[in-house]
Design a protein around this motif. Structure first.
Motif, PDB file in Angstrom:
ATOM      1  N   VAL A 192      11.384 -13.468  -4.128  1.00 34.47           N
ATOM      2  CA  VAL A 192      11.680 -14.253  -2.922  1.00 34.47           C
ATOM      3  C   VAL A 192      10.365 -14.557  -2.218  1.00 34.47           C
ATOM      4  CG1 VAL A 192      12.889 -14.345  -0.713  1.00 34.47           C
ATOM      5  CG2 VAL A 192      13.924 -13.129  -2.644  1.00 34.47           C
ATOM      6  N   ASN A 193      10.082 -15.828  -1.996  1.00 40.24           N
ATOM      7  CA  ASN A 193       8.867 -16.221  -1.276  1.00 40.24           C
ATOM      8  C   ASN A 193       9.033 -15.934   0.208  1.00 40.24           C
ATOM      9  OD1 ASN A 193       7.819 -17.235  -3.683  1.00 40.24           O
ATOM     10  ND2 ASN A 193       8.619 -19.302  -3.299  1.00 40.24           N
ATOM     11  N   THR A 194       8.051 -15.272   0.781  1.00 36.11           N
ATOM     12  CA  THR A 194       8.135 -14.943   2.204  1.00 36.11           C
ATOM     13  C   THR A 194       6.836 -15.275   2.927  1.00 36.11           C
ATOM     14  OG1 THR A 194       7.404 -12.653   1.836  1.00 36.11           O
ATOM     15  CG2 THR A 194       9.782 -13.059   1.831  1.00 36.11           C
ATOM     16  N   VAL A 195       6.994 -15.596   4.217  1.00 33.70           N
ATOM     17  CA  VAL A 195       5.864 -15.663   5.136  1.00 33.70           C
ATOM     18  C   VAL A 195       6.222 -14.772   6.320  1.00 33.70           C
ATOM     19  CG1 VAL A 195       4.430 -17.080   6.638  1.00 33.70           C
ATOM     20  CG2 VAL A 195       5.252 -18.011   4.462  1.00 33.70           C
ATOM     21  N   ARG A 196       5.426 -13.735   6.520  1.00 36.24           N
ATOM     22  CA  ARG A 196       5.666 -12.813   7.634  1.00 36.24           C
ATOM     23  C   ARG A 196       4.792 -13.223   8.813  1.00 36.24           C
ATOM     24  NH1 ARG A 196       8.673  -8.379   6.373  1.00 36.24           N
ATOM     25  NH2 ARG A 196       9.158  -8.173   4.145  1.00 36.24           N
ATOM     26  N   THR A 222      20.143 -22.681   5.895  1.00 36.76           N
ATOM     27  CA  THR A 222      20.867 -23.031   4.684  1.00 36.76           C
ATOM     28  C   THR A 222      20.305 -22.202   3.548  1.00 36.76           C
ATOM     29  OG1 THR A 222      21.172 -25.304   5.461  1.00 36.76           O
ATOM     30  CG2 THR A 222      21.449 -24.903   3.107  1.00 36.76           C
ATOM     31  N   PRO A 223      21.137 -21.566   2.732  1.00 40.49           N
ATOM     32  CA  PRO A 223      20.629 -20.726   1.638  1.00 40.49           C
ATOM     33  C   PRO A 223      19.680 -21.508   0.726  1.00 40.49           C
ATOM     34  CG  PRO A 223      22.979 -20.372   1.930  1.00 40.49           C
ATOM     35  CD  PRO A 223      22.615 -21.534   2.813  1.00 40.49           C
ATOM     36  N   LEU A 224      18.640 -20.844   0.279  1.00 43.20           N
ATOM     37  CA  LEU A 224      17.675 -21.463  -0.612  1.00 43.20           C
ATOM     38  C   LEU A 224      18.060 -21.213  -2.064  1.00 43.20           C
ATOM     39  CD1 LEU A 224      14.330 -20.401   1.118  1.00 43.20           C
ATOM     40  CD2 LEU A 224      15.479 -22.616   1.269  1.00 43.20           C
ATOM     41  N   ASP A 253      -7.262 -31.385  10.991  1.00 48.53           N
ATOM     42  CA  ASP A 253      -7.197 -31.088  12.430  1.00 48.53           C
ATOM     43  C   ASP A 253      -5.754 -30.918  12.897  1.00 48.53           C
ATOM     44  OD1 ASP A 253      -9.966 -31.343  12.494  1.00 48.53           O
ATOM     45  OD2 ASP A 253      -9.874 -33.458  13.026  1.00 48.53           O
ATOM     46  N   GLY A 254      -4.913 -30.422  12.010  1.00 47.90           N
ATOM     47  CA  GLY A 254      -3.496 -30.302  12.335  1.00 47.90           C
ATOM     48  C   GLY A 254      -2.878 -29.062  11.741  1.00 47.90           C
ATOM     49  N   PRO A 255      -1.562 -29.077  11.538  1.00 49.15           N
ATOM     50  CA  PRO A 255      -0.842 -27.873  11.118  1.00 49.15           C
ATOM     51  C   PRO A 255      -0.998 -27.572   9.636  1.00 49.15           C
ATOM     52  CG  PRO A 255       0.658 -29.719  11.266  1.00 49.15           C
ATOM     53  CD  PRO A 255      -0.666 -30.229  11.768  1.00 49.15           C
ATOM     54  N   LEU A 256      -0.430 -26.434   9.247  1.00 55.06           N
ATOM     55  CA  LEU A 256      -0.293 -26.096   7.843  1.00 55.06           C
ATOM     56  C   LEU A 256       1.027 -26.673   7.341  1.00 55.06           C
ATOM     57  CD1 LEU A 256      -1.332 -22.335   7.936  1.00 55.06           C
ATOM     58  CD2 LEU A 256      -2.658 -24.202   6.924  1.00 55.06           C
ATOM     59  N   GLU A 257       0.983 -27.339   6.210  1.00 50.19           N
ATOM     60  CA  GLU A 257       2.189 -27.870   5.596  1.00 50.19           C
ATOM     61  C   GLU A 257       2.584 -26.973   4.429  1.00 50.19           C
ATOM     62  OE1 GLU A 257       3.685 -32.193   4.046  1.00 50.19           O
ATOM     63  OE2 GLU A 257       1.901 -31.366   3.068  1.00 50.19           O
ATOM     64  N   PHE A 258       3.785 -26.375   4.519  1.00 46.70           N
ATOM     65  CA  PHE A 258       4.331 -25.548   3.449  1.00 46.70           C
ATOM     66  C   PHE A 258       5.384 -26.367   2.706  1.00 46.70           C
ATOM     67  CE2 PHE A 258       2.411 -22.388   6.041  1.00 46.70           C
ATOM     68  CZ  PHE A 258       2.253 -21.239   5.290  1.00 46.70           C
ATOM     69  N   THR A 259       5.215 -26.506   1.404  1.00 52.34           N
ATOM     70  CA  THR A 259       6.189 -27.200   0.571  1.00 52.34           C
ATOM     71  C   THR A 259       6.635 -26.263  -0.541  1.00 52.34           C
ATOM     72  OG1 THR A 259       5.081 -29.310   1.011  1.00 52.34           O
ATOM     73  CG2 THR A 259       6.662 -29.254  -0.783  1.00 52.34           C
ATOM     74  N   GLY A 260       7.929 -25.994  -0.586  1.00 54.11           N
ATOM     75  CA  GLY A 260       8.488 -25.054  -1.532  1.00 54.11           C
ATOM     76  C   GLY A 260       9.379 -24.077  -0.795  1.00 54.11           C
ATOM     77  N   PRO A 261      10.232 -23.347  -1.508  1.00 56.85           N
ATOM     78  CA  PRO A 261      11.175 -22.447  -0.845  1.00 56.85           C
ATOM     79  C   PRO A 261      10.466 -21.281  -0.157  1.00 56.85           C
ATOM     80  CG  PRO A 261      11.239 -22.144  -3.218  1.00 56.85           C
ATOM     81  CD  PRO A 261      10.380 -23.336  -2.971  1.00 56.85           C
ATOM     82  N   THR A 299      14.789 -12.205   8.736  1.00 54.70           N
ATOM     83  CA  THR A 299      14.585 -13.601   8.342  1.00 54.70           C
ATOM     84  C   THR A 299      15.091 -14.499   9.463  1.00 54.70           C
ATOM     85  OG1 THR A 299      14.757 -13.142   5.977  1.00 54.70           O
ATOM     86  CG2 THR A 299      15.178 -15.403   6.678  1.00 54.70           C
ATOM     87  N   PHE A 300      14.188 -15.302  10.035  1.00 56.03           N
ATOM     88  CA  PHE A 300      14.595 -16.147  11.154  1.00 56.03           C
ATOM     89  C   PHE A 300      14.661 -17.627  10.792  1.00 56.03           C
ATOM     90  CE2 PHE A 300       9.950 -15.815  11.541  1.00 56.03           C
ATOM     91  CZ  PHE A 300       9.566 -17.131  11.727  1.00 56.03           C
ATOM     92  N   ALA A 301      14.180 -17.996   9.615  1.00 54.40           N
ATOM     93  CA  ALA A 301      14.266 -19.396   9.189  1.00 54.40           C
ATOM     94  C   ALA A 301      14.079 -19.467   7.681  1.00 54.40           C
ATOM     95  CB  ALA A 301      13.213 -20.246   9.898  1.00 54.40           C
ATOM     96  N   LYS A 302      14.614 -20.534   7.096  1.00 50.62           N
ATOM     97  CA  LYS A 302      14.415 -20.830   5.683  1.00 50.62           C
ATOM     98  C   LYS A 302      14.081 -22.305   5.572  1.00 50.62           C
ATOM     99  CE  LYS A 302      17.805 -17.339   4.256  1.00 50.62           C
ATOM    100  NZ  LYS A 302      19.054 -17.064   3.500  1.00 50.62           N
ATOM    101  N   SER A 303      13.188 -22.653   4.665  1.00 45.88           N
ATOM    102  CA  SER A 303      12.807 -24.057   4.571  1.00 45.88           C
ATOM    103  C   SER A 303      12.274 -24.373   3.183  1.00 45.88           C
ATOM    104  CB  SER A 303      11.728 -24.399   5.606  1.00 45.88           C
ATOM    105  OG  SER A 303      10.509 -23.736   5.309  1.00 45.88           O
TER     106      SER A 303
END
Length: 375
Positions: A82-86, A146-148, A162-170, A180-184
């Protein structure tokens, strides 16, 4: 890098990259006989610990500063299931996934990335959050999820200029306490330190002078007002909605849509917008909710022409009552009207029913919609 150290033992080889180290101290606390803190010279001793146990210690290094190669292939590090970002309290983002990070030669599995905006080695954390006494919660509110499927695989991370980090992938976004407070599958994440909807980007980087150029200086982090404050507060929003719905009642295009409008409708809409724009939760504490607002649009059959007309009339009314004409505020305000009205059209179509679950109130800042659910 020339400072990378590799020490080979009989059954396991340890590599240490000081440029990635955030001094989490997992290594010296869990393997003190291997990693000799504050010891000059020969300070890594792989043979002082069972190789399987040492491999587990290496995998606990959140930044990937410590990696290993074992003689026994059964000890090889594998991609997480499971991919996570803490999100660390007052600290950085700890990523555990098969990571494709912009600028790196190959995939990694563990990285710690800056979210305070002050790191000298962006996008990596270098501990500057402690120096500047960065304050940011590690317990963001739970979003609608929504479940991944799948929950693993490659996560591409790009630092937008000069902006945000873009995360692409589950990705599952995890609080400091393990919730777990969000899934994307795609998300823009604040790294300027200024978003009022941390960890999500709200566009503040475009206003506070954030730069990802290399260098030791901290970007200018402004204490920006909320959109509600910029609008003039709840009172100004109530003046806007009262003037607007007074006109709507006499309008041949929108009047039929609001034929059953209550006397308190204008005030309720103002309170809803005020809360979305960052003011206190008057709307939700008095019984209102995001789902309740969605429910008001069910079965209305709103057309695209009516939607565009509604937005135009709202902007004209804002001019008439003397709403702030600051360009940045008007851009954010118009973007919210456009998003909210498009959502109303979607929810008003035949066959649409009230969603299930506990939908959090939307949060709107100086940029785009907050949270992982962008529609």
């Amino acid at each position: 890098m020339s400072n990378i150290e590799t020490v080979a033992g009989e059954e396991i080889e340890i590599t240490f990259d000081p440029s990635r180290c955030i001094h989490a101290r997992f290594c010296v606390l869990q393997a003190p006989d291997v990693f000799l803190a504050d010891t000059p010279g020969d300070w890594i001793r792989p043979d002082a610990m069972d190789p399987a146990a040492l491999a587990a210690v290496a995998r606990n290094c959140p930044s990937g500063a410590i990696t290993y190669r074992a003689v026994d292939p059964a000890l090889d590090e594998t991609d997480p299931p499971v991919n996570t970002v803490r999100v660390r309290e007052n600290g950085p983002y700890a990523v555990n996934a098969r990571i494709d990070l912009q600028g790196e030669d190959g995939p990694s599995r563990r990285r710690v990335l800056c979210r305070c905006g002050a790191s000298r080695s962006k996008p990596y954390c270098d501990g500057s959050h402690a120096e500047i006494r960065f304050k940011a919660t590690g317990e963001p509110p739970t979003q609608l999820m929504t479940p991944l499927a799948p929950r693993d695989g490659t996560v591409c991370i790009r630092a937008l200029p000069d902006g945000p980090l873009e995360f692409t992938g589950p990705v599952e976004w995890v609080s400091g306490t393990g919730r777990t407070f969000a899934k994307s599958t795609r998300q823009l994440i604040c790294r300027c330190g200024g978003s009022k909807s941390k960890p999500f980007c709200d566009g503040t980087h475009s206003l506070n002078g954030f730069s990802d150029a290399p260098g030791p200086s901290r970007p200018a982090i402004m204490d920006l007002p909320t959109l509600a404050e910029a609008a003039g507060g709840r009172a100004a929003l109530r003046r806007l909605t009262k003037a607007f719905y007074d006109k709507v009642a006499q309008d041949h295009v929108l009047g039929p849509l609001f034929a059953d409008m209550s006397l308190e409708h204008a005030q309720h809409v103002a309170d809803f917008i005020a809360e979305v724009f960052g003011e206190g939760p008057v709307y939700s504490t008095e019984g209102g909710s995001h789902l309740g607002m969605i429910g008001r649009h069910l079965g209305k059959g709103i057309t695209e022409a009516q939607r565009a007309y509604w937005v135009q009339m709202m902007l004209e009314t804002a001019d008439e009552i003397g709403f702030p004409d600051d360009a940045a505020f008007r851009t954010a305000f118009a973007a919210y009207l456009d998003w909210g009205s498009r959502l109303a059209v979607i929810n008003s179509q035949p066959g649409v029913t009230l969603p299930e679950g506990n939908w959090p109130m939307p949060k709107w800042g100086w940029g785009a919609i907050q949270g992982p659910d962008q529609v």
